[in-house]
Design a protein around this motif. Structure first.
Motif, PDB file in Angstrom:
ATOM      1  N   UNK A   1       0.858  -1.183   0.000  1.00  0.00           N
ATOM      2  CA  UNK A   1       0.000   0.000   0.000  1.00  0.00           C
ATOM      3  C   UNK A   1       0.893   1.231   0.000  1.00  0.00           C
ATOM      4  N   UNK A   2       0.363   2.369  -0.399  1.00  0.00           N
ATOM      5  CA  UNK A   2       1.190   3.561  -0.336  1.00  0.00           C
ATOM      6  C   UNK A   2       0.462   4.811  -0.761  1.00  0.00           C
ATOM      7  N   UNK A   3       1.108   5.936  -0.459  1.00  0.00           N
ATOM      8  CA  UNK A   3       0.664   7.263  -0.891  1.00  0.00           C
ATOM      9  C   UNK A   3       1.776   7.809  -1.784  1.00  0.00           C
ATOM     10  N   UNK A   4       1.547   7.767  -3.078  1.00  0.00           N
ATOM     11  CA  UNK A   4       2.616   8.066  -4.025  1.00  0.00           C
ATOM     12  C   UNK A   4       3.136   9.490  -3.875  1.00  0.00           C
ATOM     13  N   UNK A   5       2.219  10.462  -3.803  1.00  0.00           N
ATOM     14  CA  UNK A   5       2.661  11.856  -3.760  1.00  0.00           C
ATOM     15  C   UNK A   5       3.444  12.169  -2.492  1.00  0.00           C
ATOM     16  N   UNK A   6       3.110  11.496  -1.393  1.00  0.00           N
ATOM     17  CA  UNK A   6       3.827  11.741  -0.133  1.00  0.00           C
ATOM     18  C   UNK A   6       5.012  10.805   0.063  1.00  0.00           C
ATOM     19  N   UNK A   7       5.172   9.862  -0.866  1.00  0.00           N
ATOM     20  CA  UNK A   7       6.250   8.864  -0.798  1.00  0.00           C
ATOM     21  C   UNK A   7       6.252   8.124   0.543  1.00  0.00           C
ATOM     22  N   UNK A   8       5.065   7.669   0.898  1.00  0.00           N
ATOM     23  CA  UNK A   8       4.901   6.855   2.108  1.00  0.00           C
ATOM     24  C   UNK A   8       4.457   5.466   1.676  1.00  0.00           C
ATOM     25  N   UNK A   9       5.217   4.446   2.086  1.00  0.00           N
ATOM     26  CA  UNK A   9       4.882   3.074   1.768  1.00  0.00           C
ATOM     27  C   UNK A   9       4.438   2.316   3.012  1.00  0.00           C
ATOM     28  N   UNK A  10       3.490   1.399   2.844  1.00  0.00           N
ATOM     29  CA  UNK A  10       2.926   0.634   3.964  1.00  0.00           C
ATOM     30  C   UNK A  10       2.969  -0.842   3.595  1.00  0.00           C
ATOM     31  N   UNK A  11       3.501  -1.666   4.497  1.00  0.00           N
ATOM     32  CA  UNK A  11       3.636  -3.084   4.184  1.00  0.00           C
ATOM     33  C   UNK A  11       3.220  -3.936   5.376  1.00  0.00           C
TER      34      UNK A  11
END
Length: 281
Positions: free
Chosen positions: A218-228
Motif C-alpha cells: 500500500x502507499x501514498x505516491x505523492x507523499x512517498x509513504x509506503x505501507x507493508x
C-alpha cells in the motif's frame, strides 16, 4: 480415471453384505463416508462429491467452500459449507454447516461441483463475517475476475433488508481487485475507517528511467509513504537480505516505509492509524 461413487442402497442392489465386506477388505471398494463408497482412494473433490450424494436434492457448496472453488477463498475453511433450499430437511453431518436462504438460487458448476454463483457467494459471505474480514472477501472476488463491481451491487440490492447487507453496501465501493492478500485488505480498511485517505494498493515504485522496480503493498505516491504487512515469509534469511536491499533503496529514493504485523492488525489497529497519520503530517 474418474472416481466412481455409489450410495449404499445402489450397491446393495448388486452385492450382498458379505460380498461388500470382501471387496472392502481387498481394497476393491473404499468407504468415503457413511453411506457412500468409491472404486479408488478419493481426492478432495471426490470427498465433496460423496458428501453431496448424502444430501437432499438442491444441495450446493456455499460461503467459504464455494468461495474457494470460485477463486477467492481468502478465509479459513475448516468446515464444509452447504446451501440447501428452505423447504427441505436439514441434515446433521459432522464437519458440515448447512445454510438456508429465503432467496432462490440456481447452482453453477465449478470443476463439476455445484456451487452458489460467485456474486451471491461473495455477498452472502461478506454479510456473515465481521467487517475486517468482509472487505478481503470482496477484494478477492474482484481480483479473481469471476465477478464485477456492478454484479456485486446488483446482488447486494437483491439482499435488501437481510442481516448484514448494510455492511456489504458500505464496503463494495471500497473494494479493490488489486489487493493481493487478506492482511493487505485489512490494513487498507483500518486506515479508511480511521478517516485517513485510502492508500493505493500494489503501488509500483519506478527508478529514474521510469522502470517499475519495487511494488509496495500500500502507499501514498505523492507523499512517498509506503505501507507493508510483515508476515512469516519475511523471516526467511534469503528474503530478509532482499528486503534490506529494497528498504535501503527506497530510503535513498525518499520513501518513508512503515511496517505492520498481525499484532498491529488484530490487537492494536489504533497504532496503525496513529503511525500513518503522523507520517502524513
Amino acid at each position: 480415471m474418474a472416481t466412481q461413487l455409489w450410495r449404499t442402497d445402489a450397491l446393495m442392489r448388486e452385492l450382498t453384505v458379505g460380498r461388500l465386506r470382501t471387496r472392502l477388505g481387498r481394497e476393491e471398494l473404499f468407504r468415503v463416508r457413511r453411506g457412500i463408497y468409491a472404486d479408488q482412494v478419493c481426492g478432495d473433490d471426490d470427498v465433496l462429491r460423496a458428501l453431496l450424494l448424502r444430501l437432499p436434492d438442491g444441495a450446493m457448496l456455499a460461503r467459504q467452500s464455494a468461495a474457494r472453488r470460485h477463486g477467492f477463498g481468502v478465509l479459513r475453511e475448516d468446515l464444509v459449507h452447504i446451501h440447501l433450499p428452505a423447504e427441505v430437511w436439514k441434515p446433521r453431518l459432522p464437519g458440515v454447516v448447512v445454510h438456508r436462504s429465503v432467496l432462490p438460487v440456481r447452482p453453477v458448476y465449478v470443476g463439476g461441483l455445484p456451487c452458489v454463483p460467485a456474486a451471491r457467494c461473495a455477498v452472502e459471505l461478506a454479510r456473515a463475517v465481521r467487517r475486517l474480514d468482509a472487505l478481503p472477501v470482496l477484494d478477492a472476488a474482484l481480483r479473481s475476475g469471476v465477478v464485477t463491481r456492478d454484479e456485486l451491487l446488483a446482488e447486494a440490492a437483491a439482499h435488501d433488508g437481510l442481516r448484514g447487507v448494510r455492511q456489504v453496501r458500505q464496503l463494495i465501493p471500497l473494494a479493490d481487485g488489486r489487493a493481493e492478500c487478506r492482511q493487505e485488505s485489512q490494513l487498507r480498511l483500518i486506515l479508511i475507517d480511521g478517516r485517513l485517505p485510502p492508500p493505493e494498493p500494489q503501488l509500483w515504485v519506478m527508478d529514474r528511467q521510469g522502470i517499475p522496480l519495487y511494488r509496495l503493498d500500500l502507499g501514498y505516491r505523492e507523499r512517498r509513504i509506503g505501507i507493508e504487512y510483515d508476515g512469516l515469509s519475511h523471516l526467511n534469511r534469503e528474503r530478509l537480505g532482499r528486503d534490506r536491499e529494497r528498504v535501503n533503496w527506497l530510503a535513498a529514493a525518499g520513501w518513508r516505509m512503515r511496517y505492520f504485523t498481525d499484532r498491529d492488525l488484530y490487537r492494536r489497529p489504533h497504532h496503525i492509524t496513529a503511525t500513518i497519520r503522523t507520517a502524513l503530517g
